[in-house]
Design an enzyme around this catalytic site. Sequence first.
Site: not given
Length: 320
Positions: A12-13, A36, A98, A121, A123, A154, A178
């Site tokens: 994934g770029a 990608d 996804n 990474v 979601n 955060r 998350h």
Amino acid sequence: MNSPSTRVSIIGAGKVGSTLAQRIAEKNLADVVLLDIVEGWPQGVALDLMQARGVERHDRQIIGTNNYIDTANSNIIVIAAGIPRKPGINREDLIKINAQIVTEAAKSALAHSPEAILIVVTNPLDIMTYLAWEAVDLPKHRVIGMGGILDSARFQTFIAMELGVSIAEVCATVIGSHGDLMVPLPRYSTVNGIPIAQLMDAGAIDRIVQRTRHGGAEIVGLMKTSSAYFAPASSACLMVQSILFNQSRLLPCSVYLHGEYGVQDIFLGSPCRLGYRGVEQVVELELSDTEKAALIESGKVVSQNIEEAKRILKTAGTSK
């Protein structure tokens, strides 16, 4: 220490993937393969990063590709592919799209790097990490989700902003999923060793906790057409560094839980030690009744979402 031939492949770029490639190369951690499905895009990003080497003064190789063969013999595979939540895309569609992307990417990448450690990474992170693990059938210590580091970063940032202190003095801990049901832990968050409860009132802490829970949504609301990528890339890079250099850093990640905190058979945020084998140890914190109840509730929702994702994937498979 890592060797000059160390390789990290990023699937994934997009903004997270390309920023992560930049972080890894410029910190001189490893060579990078950026993959990608869009022809020309990863090749262009890689060439741009290669042309920056004379300024950044490193000799790492960055390769852009559309072919999983070029990712062969990677030490770490990072899956950053997928789509963000956008107007017109409901939650079920997001999970379906996804989940298919992540599971196929995991299987394709691990076919060429069977000894690699897998970092997810994409979601919804805890769900995608579980589905990727199930798809490739790796030992649980070799599959890790990124979320907890980002959530804790955060929380750390908002504490420093509230108190006007250097962020280098702040340590913050967030566990759980998350998402909105993450569990920030003020009791385990300090400024130079001093608990934040001694430095700010309960109202300020609660405000920071709520802002942390919605930290990603706040950025999406400001950017409108994009989501966070600098902090997620930095969070994933920290994981890569701890693994490649066998640092055994204690970091909050989405890890497989099998009884810890009374939670079974899901990936959920908890402190863990990361070294060259992946997760060396899951550290189970002592929680108050309130904290444990919040974590268990977070785990229940993740478990329900995993079952929903499996149903969606099964339905999508039978409808072909």
